[in-house]
Design a protein around this motif. Structure first.
Motif, short mmCIF file in Angstrom:
data_model
loop_
_atom_site.label_atom_id
_atom_site.label_comp_id
_atom_site.label_asym_id
_atom_site.label_seq_id
_atom_site.Cartn_x
_atom_site.Cartn_y
_atom_site.Cartn_z
N SER A 24 1.02 -1.07 -0.08
CA SER A 24 0.01 -0.02 0.09
C SER A 24 0.90 1.30 -0.07
N TYR A 25 0.39 2.50 -0.11
CA TYR A 25 0.81 3.59 -0.34
C TYR A 25 1.79 4.09 1.12
N CYS A 26 1.01 3.75 2.12
CA CYS A 26 1.58 3.75 3.53
C CYS A 26 2.75 2.87 3.88
N GLU A 27 2.61 1.69 3.41
CA GLU A 27 3.52 0.63 3.58
C GLU A 27 4.93 1.08 2.76
N LYS A 28 4.63 1.29 1.47
CA LYS A 28 5.68 1.93 0.55
C LYS A 28 6.49 3.16 1.57
N LYS A 29 5.84 4.04 2.05
CA LYS A 29 6.51 5.20 2.54
C LYS A 29 7.44 4.74 3.86
N ARG A 30 6.84 3.75 4.58
CA ARG A 30 7.39 3.24 5.80
C ARG A 30 8.83 2.36 5.12
N VAL A 31 8.94 1.71 4.03
CA VAL A 31 9.92 1.11 3.67
C VAL A 31 10.92 2.21 3.00
N GLN A 32 10.44 3.14 2.43
CA GLN A 32 11.16 4.46 2.05
C GLN A 32 12.05 4.95 3.35
N ILE A 33 11.38 5.13 4.50
CA ILE A 33 11.69 5.93 5.69
C ILE A 33 12.79 4.84 6.15
N ALA A 34 12.76 3.45 6.15
CA ALA A 34 13.44 2.63 6.59
C ALA A 34 14.86 2.58 5.75
N ILE A 35 14.79 2.60 4.53
CA ILE A 35 15.83 2.58 3.56
C ILE A 35 16.84 4.00 4.04
N ALA A 36 15.96 5.17 4.12
CA ALA A 36 16.78 6.21 4.56
C ALA A 36 17.53 6.21 6.01
N LEU A 37 16.83 5.58 6.73
CA LEU A 37 17.56 5.46 8.04
C LEU A 37 18.39 4.44 8.08
N TYR A 38 18.51 3.54 7.29
CA TYR A 38 19.63 2.62 7.36
C TYR A 38 20.99 3.04 6.49
N GLN A 39 20.85 3.99 5.43
CA GLN A 39 21.89 4.48 4.83
C GLN A 39 22.40 5.60 5.72
N GLU A 40 23.85 5.84 5.55
CA GLU A 40 24.59 7.04 6.20
C GLU A 40 24.14 8.35 5.65
#
Length: 52
Positions: A5-21
């Motif tokens: 879903s849209y919200c789930e995609k946003k959560r994944v994007q936030i998780a990726i951003a937090l994982y990166q330096e």
């Protein structure tokens, strides 16, 4: 990711951003409840990291 879903995609994007330096993470829509929860989590993580 097409089945998320849209919200789930946003959560994944936030998780990726937090994982990166990263140096800065800009978040939009601060009234969104998920963003408020994330900001509280980031604040706790920040205080934890500076105490190490």
């Amino acid at each position: 990711m097409e089945t998320l879903s849209y919200c789930e995609k946003k959560r994944v994007q936030i998780a990726i951003a937090l994982y990166q330096e990263i140096d800065v993470l800009l978040l939009d829509e601060p009234t969104n409840i998920w963003i408020l929860i994330l900001l509280k989590l980031l604040k706790k993580l920040y205080w934890f990291m500076i105490r190490l």
